[in-house]
Design a protein around this motif. Structure first.
Motif, PDB file in Angstrom:
ATOM      1  N   LEU A   1       0.836  -1.194   0.000  1.00  0.00           N
ATOM      2  CA  LEU A   1       0.000   0.000   0.000  1.00  0.00           C
ATOM      3  C   LEU A   1       0.869   1.241   0.000  1.00  0.00           C
ATOM      4  O   LEU A   1       0.586   2.222  -0.693  1.00  0.00           O
ATOM      5  CB  LEU A   1      -0.923  -0.011   1.226  1.00  0.00           C
ATOM      6  N   GLY A   2       1.944   1.209   0.767  1.00  0.00           N
ATOM      7  CA  GLY A   2       2.855   2.344   0.787  1.00  0.00           C
ATOM      8  C   GLY A   2       3.471   2.590  -0.568  1.00  0.00           C
ATOM      9  O   GLY A   2       3.702   3.734  -0.960  1.00  0.00           O
ATOM     10  N   ALA A   3       3.733   1.513  -1.326  1.00  0.00           N
ATOM     11  CA  ALA A   3       4.337   1.671  -2.645  1.00  0.00           C
ATOM     12  C   ALA A   3       3.427   2.428  -3.597  1.00  0.00           C
ATOM     13  O   ALA A   3       3.879   3.125  -4.498  1.00  0.00           O
ATOM     14  CB  ALA A   3       4.685   0.301  -3.221  1.00  0.00           C
ATOM     15  N   VAL A   4       2.109   2.297  -3.401  1.00  0.00           N
ATOM     16  CA  VAL A   4       1.161   3.003  -4.267  1.00  0.00           C
ATOM     17  C   VAL A   4       1.304   4.502  -4.100  1.00  0.00           C
ATOM     18  O   VAL A   4       1.176   5.268  -5.053  1.00  0.00           O
ATOM     19  CB  VAL A   4      -0.278   2.553  -3.944  1.00  0.00           C
ATOM     20  N   THR A   5       1.545   4.935  -2.863  1.00  0.00           N
ATOM     21  CA  THR A   5       1.581   6.367  -2.568  1.00  0.00           C
ATOM     22  C   THR A   5       2.996   6.908  -2.423  1.00  0.00           C
ATOM     23  O   THR A   5       3.180   8.057  -2.067  1.00  0.00           O
ATOM     24  CB  THR A   5       0.801   6.649  -1.278  1.00  0.00           C
ATOM     25  N   ALA A   6       4.010   6.071  -2.678  1.00  0.00           N
ATOM     26  CA  ALA A   6       5.383   6.523  -2.517  1.00  0.00           C
ATOM     27  C   ALA A   6       5.758   7.513  -3.601  1.00  0.00           C
ATOM     28  O   ALA A   6       5.142   7.585  -4.656  1.00  0.00           O
ATOM     29  CB  ALA A   6       6.329   5.322  -2.556  1.00  0.00           C
ATOM     30  N   GLY A   7       6.823   8.283  -3.346  1.00  0.00           N
ATOM     31  CA  GLY A   7       7.293   9.255  -4.329  1.00  0.00           C
ATOM     32  C   GLY A   7       6.714  10.630  -4.071  1.00  0.00           C
ATOM     33  O   GLY A   7       5.912  10.840  -3.163  1.00  0.00           O
ATOM     34  N   PRO A   8       7.134  11.618  -4.871  1.00  0.00           N
ATOM     35  CA  PRO A   8       6.658  12.985  -4.665  1.00  0.00           C
ATOM     36  C   PRO A   8       5.169  13.090  -4.937  1.00  0.00           C
ATOM     37  O   PRO A   8       4.627  12.376  -5.785  1.00  0.00           O
ATOM     38  CB  PRO A   8       7.469  13.791  -5.699  1.00  0.00           C
ATOM     39  N   PRO A   9       4.457  13.968  -4.205  1.00  0.00           N
ATOM     40  CA  PRO A   9       3.018  14.120  -4.428  1.00  0.00           C
ATOM     41  C   PRO A   9       2.717  14.561  -5.854  1.00  0.00           C
ATOM     42  O   PRO A   9       3.447  15.371  -6.436  1.00  0.00           O
ATOM     43  CB  PRO A   9       2.623  15.204  -3.413  1.00  0.00           C
ATOM     44  N   ALA A  10       1.643  14.030  -6.413  1.00  0.00           N
ATOM     45  CA  ALA A  10       1.216  14.442  -7.749  1.00  0.00           C
ATOM     46  C   ALA A  10       0.514  15.790  -7.668  1.00  0.00           C
ATOM     47  O   ALA A  10      -0.097  16.135  -6.661  1.00  0.00           O
ATOM     48  CB  ALA A  10       0.281  13.396  -8.347  1.00  0.00           C
ATOM     49  N   THR A  11       0.603  16.567  -8.731  1.00  0.00           N
ATOM     50  CA  THR A  11      -0.065  17.858  -8.798  1.00  0.00           C
ATOM     51  C   THR A  11      -1.522  17.657  -9.224  1.00  0.00           C
ATOM     52  O   THR A  11      -1.923  16.588  -9.696  1.00  0.00           O
ATOM     53  CB  THR A  11       0.622  18.773  -9.810  1.00  0.00           C
TER      54      THR A  11
END
Length: 412
Positions: A6-16
């Motif tokens: 689940l964390g991998a889905v939201t990992a990385g910089p926030p989308a605009t």
């Protein structure tokens, strides 16, 4: 999916917002058009978009978030219930389901024999209403021009707007649309073959139009005379939106006269999906075992949300707050040069502009940090949380006060 996945889905910089909107267009059916924005969190009457911009939510999810966003009492009630018992189906009852039904009947001052059927939405509640009318043995239903009751097939048959209806015709038959608020037309149409008169005391989608004084009482008399049901859609106006628990409880809107059937949703769960159809008195027995059903309707989490919502409205005096702020806001808006009329009650208001520039004014408002709805070409609909204060909304009034009739002409 594990916590790590689940964390991998939201990992990385926030989308605009732009990135999310592009992904939305690639993944979701185009039933709503391009979103006006991408909202990621809320608190009280405010929401924030994916780019970090804050907005005062004066639409309230279209009259839904009566307690604002992330209300601690609602959040705690839903979380506690979901951690205890989330779903059981309607082969079983739950205490929350029973308690919420009892509470609604008490608030509506419903007579002995009244009953509640829980749904997941307003349009589902209207479907239940339609089925109840069929149980009278009659099929003729009188509705109003400008009516909006939902988009499922039965509810759509009661909805007047041709653009919504035409792609899906033939719809269930028997519905006749009468000129809005026309007492003579209603009297002429009534006969002993009418199953029901279906009304909204305030038509939200048609520009926040209240029925004329006396119309509701006339409909009650005619329904009684001809043995028809008087059905009331309070999906948008109910649960404190107009400053009373239900709009029919206003002396000048409903004259305190009860319907036979009433639909609810929107504010009932303050953002958690739940709806209800109430049969008053004998109408509570129109549907019997096997004649209607729902898997999720009245589930314990939704019922917990409903009970928490009603409790907070009562505890915090939000009916009076909706009345008082609605009156002050109506007076302030009515004095603005760009506003020709203000309609509605409590915190369901329609500000009619002096030109058909509502869409452009709504865009200007959003650029300034205010979410409103251009519900018709010349009318802005306001349906904010009942927790809203004057200090919070005064800036929106100032924004409109800064516009001139010439600005409206430029926006056309």
């Amino acid at each position: 999916m594990s916590a790590g996945e689940l964390g991998a889905v939201t990992a990385g910089p926030p989308a605009t917002s732009e990135q999310w909107t592009r992904r939305y267009g690639d993944a979701l059916m185009n039933t709503f058009g391009t979103p006006r924005g991408v909202l990621v969190r809320g608190e009280g009457p405010y929401v924030w978009d994916a780019d970090g911009r804050r907005y005062l939510d004066l639409l309230g999810g279209i009259a839904v978030t009566v307690l604002g966003h992330a209300h601690p009492t609602l959040t705690a009630a839903v979380s506690a219930q979901l951690g205890t018992l989330g779903h059981v189906s309607n082969f079983f009852a739950t205490p929350n389901q029973v308690a919420l039904a009892e509470r609604l009947l008490a608030l509506a001052r419903a007579p002995q024999g009244s009953r509640v059927f829980f749904t997941n939405s307003g349009t589902e509640a209207v479907e239940g209403l339609v089925k109840m009318t069929r149980m009278t043995g009659r099929t003729r239903i009188l509705a109003q021009e400008g009516a909006f009751h939902g988009r499922t097939m039965g509810a759509l048959a009661l909805t007047h707007k041709r653009a919504y209806r035409e792609p899906f015709e033939p719809l269930p038959p028997g519905v006749e649309f009468l000129p809005f608020g026309d007492a003579a037309a209603l009297e002429a149409a009534m006969d002993d073959d009418v199953a029901a008169i279906v009304l909204e005391l305030v038509q939200g989608e048609a520009g926040v139009r209240p029925l004329p004084p006396g119309f509701w009482a006339l409909a009650r008399r005619l329904a009684d005379r001809h043995g028809a049901l008087l059905a009331l859609d309070e999906v948008q106006t109910g649960i404190g939106r107009t400053g009373e628990w239900f709009a029919f409880q206003h002396p000048d809107l409903g004259a305190g006269v009860q319907p036979d059937v009433m639909t609810l949703a929107k504010g009932l769960g303050a953002g958690f999906p739940i709806g209800a159809v109430i049969g008053f008195g004998a109408a509570g027995s129109l549907l019997g075992p096997g004649q209607h059903g729902t898997t999720f309707g009245g589930n314990p989490v939704a019922a917990a949300a409903g009970l928490a919502t009603l409790g907070v409205i009562e505890r915090d005096g939000l009916l009076a707050q909706a009345r008082d702020l609605g009156t002050r806001l109506t007076r302030a808006l009515a004095q603005l040069p760009v506003v020709s009329d203000v309609r509605g009650r409590g915190l369901l208001l329609g500000a009619q502009l002096r030109a058909p520039a509502a869409a452009r004014v709504a865009d200007l408002a959003m650029e300034a940090g205010y979410i409103v709805n251009p519900v018709t070409a010349d009318t802005l609909r306001l349906a904010p949380p009942l927790i809203l204060t004057w200090d919070q909304v005064a800036g929106f009034v100032d924004l409109l006060a800064g516009l001139t009739p010439a600005d409206l002409e430029e926006a056309r």
